[in-house]
Design a protein around this motif. Structure first.
Motif, mmCIF file in Angstrom:
data_model
loop_
_atom_site.group_PDB
_atom_site.id
_atom_site.type_symbol
_atom_site.label_atom_id
_atom_site.label_comp_id
_atom_site.label_asym_id
_atom_site.label_seq_id
_atom_site.Cartn_x
_atom_site.Cartn_y
_atom_site.Cartn_z
ATOM 1 N N ALA A 140 7.464 1.366 -7.287
ATOM 2 C CA ALA A 140 8.077 2.187 -6.243
ATOM 3 C C ALA A 140 8.464 1.058 -5.118
ATOM 4 O O ALA A 140 7.769 -0.086 -4.825
ATOM 5 C CB ALA A 140 6.914 3.070 -5.667
ATOM 6 N N THR A 141 9.094 1.401 -4.260
ATOM 7 C CA THR A 141 9.572 0.704 -3.124
ATOM 8 C C THR A 141 9.664 1.419 -1.995
ATOM 9 O O THR A 141 10.273 2.308 -1.832
ATOM 10 C CB THR A 141 11.137 -0.042 -3.405
ATOM 11 O OG1 THR A 141 11.248 -0.634 -4.584
ATOM 12 C CG2 THR A 141 11.386 -0.855 -2.299
ATOM 13 N N VAL A 142 8.890 0.936 -0.859
ATOM 14 C CA VAL A 142 8.777 1.412 0.493
ATOM 15 C C VAL A 142 9.055 0.261 1.384
ATOM 16 O O VAL A 142 8.499 -0.512 1.633
ATOM 17 C CB VAL A 142 7.492 2.319 0.718
ATOM 18 C CG1 VAL A 142 7.259 2.863 2.127
ATOM 19 C CG2 VAL A 142 7.215 3.201 -0.335
ATOM 20 N N LEU A 143 10.011 0.520 2.296
ATOM 21 C CA LEU A 143 10.146 -0.471 3.446
ATOM 22 C C LEU A 143 10.061 0.060 4.615
ATOM 23 O O LEU A 143 9.422 1.368 4.731
ATOM 24 C CB LEU A 143 11.992 -0.691 3.291
ATOM 25 C CG LEU A 143 12.487 -1.097 1.807
ATOM 26 C CD1 LEU A 143 13.764 -1.850 2.216
ATOM 27 C CD2 LEU A 143 11.623 -2.088 1.275
ATOM 28 N N LEU A 178 0.837 -1.267 0.289
ATOM 29 C CA LEU A 178 0.038 -0.092 -0.135
ATOM 30 C C LEU A 178 0.822 1.241 -0.019
ATOM 31 O O LEU A 178 0.551 2.219 -0.660
ATOM 32 C CB LEU A 178 -0.801 0.119 1.026
ATOM 33 C CG LEU A 178 -1.654 1.110 1.451
ATOM 34 C CD1 LEU A 178 -2.670 1.342 0.275
ATOM 35 C CD2 LEU A 178 -2.654 1.212 2.775
ATOM 36 N N ASP A 179 1.815 1.204 0.746
ATOM 37 C CA ASP A 179 2.804 2.426 0.925
ATOM 38 C C ASP A 179 3.206 2.636 -0.477
ATOM 39 O O ASP A 179 3.719 3.935 -0.874
ATOM 40 C CB ASP A 179 3.658 2.378 2.085
ATOM 41 C CG ASP A 179 3.127 2.318 3.376
ATOM 42 O OD1 ASP A 179 1.716 2.882 3.585
ATOM 43 O OD2 ASP A 179 3.683 1.727 4.405
ATOM 44 N N SER A 180 3.950 1.572 -0.951
ATOM 45 C CA SER A 180 4.460 1.737 -2.466
ATOM 46 C C SER A 180 3.639 2.109 -3.288
ATOM 47 O O SER A 180 3.881 3.082 -4.407
ATOM 48 C CB SER A 180 5.140 0.518 -3.069
ATOM 49 O OG SER A 180 6.084 -0.109 -1.989
ATOM 50 N N ALA A 181 2.244 1.641 -3.170
ATOM 51 C CA ALA A 181 0.982 2.059 -4.310
ATOM 52 C C ALA A 181 1.010 3.765 -4.035
ATOM 53 O O ALA A 181 0.697 4.215 -5.255
ATOM 54 C CB ALA A 181 -0.071 1.264 -4.096
ATOM 55 N N ARG A 182 0.923 3.886 -2.879
ATOM 56 C CA ARG A 182 1.046 5.494 -2.854
ATOM 57 C C ARG A 182 2.087 6.209 -3.280
ATOM 58 O O ARG A 182 1.649 7.336 -4.039
ATOM 59 C CB ARG A 182 0.834 5.794 -1.319
ATOM 60 C CG ARG A 182 -0.756 5.382 -0.701
ATOM 61 C CD ARG A 182 -0.985 5.902 0.675
ATOM 62 N NE ARG A 182 -2.352 5.369 1.178
ATOM 63 C CZ ARG A 182 -2.822 4.764 2.222
ATOM 64 N NH1 ARG A 182 -1.742 4.506 3.241
ATOM 65 N NH2 ARG A 182 -3.996 4.596 2.503
ATOM 66 N N PHE A 183 3.168 5.854 -2.983
ATOM 67 C CA PHE A 183 4.369 6.545 -3.671
ATOM 68 C C PHE A 183 4.329 6.466 -5.206
ATOM 69 O O PHE A 183 4.429 7.383 -5.758
ATOM 70 C CB PHE A 183 5.543 5.687 -3.087
ATOM 71 C CG PHE A 183 6.765 6.585 -3.182
ATOM 72 C CD1 PHE A 183 6.777 8.075 -3.282
ATOM 73 C CD2 PHE A 183 8.077 6.124 -3.338
ATOM 74 C CE1 PHE A 183 8.049 8.707 -3.530
ATOM 75 C CE2 PHE A 183 9.339 6.664 -3.637
ATOM 76 C CZ PHE A 183 9.451 8.228 -3.559
ATOM 77 N N GLN A 184 3.875 5.493 -5.426
ATOM 78 C CA GLN A 184 3.737 5.017 -7.040
ATOM 79 C C GLN A 184 2.835 6.385 -7.597
ATOM 80 O O GLN A 184 2.880 6.926 -8.660
ATOM 81 C CB GLN A 184 3.282 3.688 -7.491
ATOM 82 C CG GLN A 184 3.198 3.366 -8.744
ATOM 83 C CD GLN A 184 2.404 2.138 -8.906
ATOM 84 O OE1 GLN A 184 1.403 1.796 -8.033
ATOM 85 N NE2 GLN A 184 2.905 1.218 -9.871
#
Ligand code: TXD
Length: 320
Positions: free
Chosen positions: A176-179, A154-160
Motif C-alpha cells: 500500500a502507498t500513502v503519501l 504506519l499509514d500505509s501499514a494501516r491501509f494495507q
C-alpha cells in the motif's frame, strides 16, 4: 590499531521510553539489529525497562546491549537517534494541539542528542510529525537526507491491513502507498496499492475503497478512542523499526518517509511524506511518482496544511 571492518553492532538511541520507545527498543534488540540506548526524562523508567529487556536476552537468544539512562553522554556515537519523546494524543485532541508542547521537547532533545552524535541520522516519531521533523532538521543543522519522519510507513501499514481484511487475503501480498502529511489530509493512493501487483482499483468498487481510505485516515484516532489513555504503539514501533533496519543494513527499501521537499512533486520547503530510498546515508533519493491531477492536488493540499503551521514552528525555533 583501527579496525578494518565496520564494527557490529551499530548503536541506536531511542529518546522517550514510553509506549513507542520501549516497544521499539525491544524490536531493535530482538531482531539483533543494534545495541540500544533508551533515554527518558523520567528517572528510573528507562533503566528499569533496559534491565527487563536485558533479562529476556537469554530466552530470546540475542546478545544486544540495552542501556537505560537520563544522561545524553550515554548516547555518544549513535548511528541513528529516534525521537519518540513527547505527549501522546488524548481522545478528542488533534495532532496540532500537541504542536507547541511537543515542539519544545523535540527541540531540546535534538540539541542535546546532536552534541554527542554529531553525524547521526534522526528519525522523528513525535506528533505532529511533519512539524517535529522540521524542528529536528533545523535544530540539528544536519543535511536534509539525515533527518526524516516516520508516518507514511504506519499509514500505509494501516491501509494495507484494511485492504487485506476487506479482500480476505494475506496482508503480506498487499503493498500500500500513502503519501502526504501525517494527519487528516494524508493521501492514500489506490492506484499504487496492489495485491500481488494488481491495483486494488481493479478488485474493489470506488465506494469500498473510499471507506477503507476513510478508516486509514482515522486509523490513529480509532485506536486512541478505544484505548482511552495512550495511543497506538505496536504498529508505530514496527514501522520505525523497518526504517532503522533499511538504514543500518543498507537495504535501500522504498518506504514512504517524511522528508524536506526541494522541488519534487512541485513542492518546496516543506516536510511531507513521499516514497524514499533508505540506505546507510539516510534518504538516498526521493522517488517521484507520476501522479494524476487529483492525486497531485491532494498532496498539495496536504502539504499546504503543514505549511500553514510553519510560522509557529519558525517562531519556536527563533525563541530558543
Ligand atoms: O505515526 C507516528 N508518527 C506516530 C506518532 C505513531 C504513534 C505515536 N506518535 C507520537 O509519538 C505520539 O503522538 C507521541 O507524540 C509520541 C510518543 O508516543 P508514545 O505512545 O510512546 O507516548 P508515551 O508513552 O507518553 O511516551 C512518551 C515518553 C514518556 O516516557 C515521557 O516521559 C518522555 O516521552 N518524554 C521525554 N523524554 C526525553 N526528554 C524529554 N524532554 C521528554 N519529555 C517527555
Amino acid at each position: 590499531t583501527p579496525s578494518t571492518i565496520a564494527c557490529f553492532p551499530p548503536r541506536v538511541t531511542v529518546v522517550g521510553s514510553g509506549n513507542v520507545g520501549s516497544a521499539l527498543a525491544q524490536r531493535l534488540a530482538e531482531k539483533n539489529l543494534a545495541d540500544v540506548v533508551l533515554l527518558d526524562v523520567v528517572e528510573g523508567r528507562p533503566q528499569g525497562l533496559a534491565l527487563d529487556l536485558m533479562q529476556a536476552r537469554g530466552i530470546e537468544r540475542h546478545d544486544r546491549q540495552i542501556i537505560g539512562t537520563n544522561d545524553y553522554a550515554d548516547t555518544a556515537n549513535s548511528d541513528v537517534v529516534v525521537i519518540t519523546a513527547g505527549l501522546p494524543r488524548k481522545p478528542g485532541m488533534s495532532r496540532d494541539d500537541l504542536m507547541l508542547i511537543n515542539g519544545k521537547i523535540v527541540l531540546e532533545v535534538t540539541k542535546q542528542a546532536i552534541v554527542h552524535s554529531p553525524n547521526t541520522i534522526f528519525i522523528v516519531v513525535t506528533n505532529p510529525l511533519d512539524q517535529m521533523t522540521h524542528i529536528t532538521w533545523k535544530a540539528s543543522g544536519l543535511p536534509v537526507h539525515q533527518v526524516m519522519g516516520m508516518a507514511g510507513v504506519l499509514d500505509s501499514a494501516r491501509f494495507q491491513t484494511f485492504v487485506a481484511m476487506e479482500l480476505g487475503v494475506s496482508t503480506s501480498d498487499i503493498s500500500a502507498t500513502v503519501l502526504g502529511s501525517h494527519g487528516d489530509l494524508m493521501v492514500p493512493l489506490p492506484r499504487y496499492t496492489t495485491v500481488n501487483g494488481i491495483s486494488i482499483t481493479e478488485l474493489m468498487d470506488a465506494d469500498t475503497i473510499e471507506q477503507l481510505i476513510d478508516r486509514t485516515r482515522k486509523g490513529g484516532a480509532e485506536i486512541v478512542d478505544l484505548m482511552k489513555t495512550g495511543s497506538a504503539f505496536y504498529a508505530p514501533s514496527s514501522s520505525t523499526c523497518v526504517m532503522v533496519e533499511s538504514i543500518l543494513l543498507n537495504k535501500c527499501r522504498i518506504l514512504p518517509v517524511t522528508t524536506y521537499l526541494q522541488g519534487q512533486y512541485g513542492l518546496r520547503d516543506v516536510f511531507v511524506g513521499v516514497p524514499c530510498r533508505l540506505g546507510c546515508q539516510g534518504i538516498e533519493s526521493v522517488l517521484e511518482l507520476d501522479l494524476t491531477e487529483a492525486e497531485q492536488l491532494a498532496l498539495h493540499q496536504s502539504a499546504e496544511a503543514v505549511r500553514q503551521t510553519s510560522d509557529r514552528i519558525e517562531a519556536l525555533l527563533a525563541s530558543s
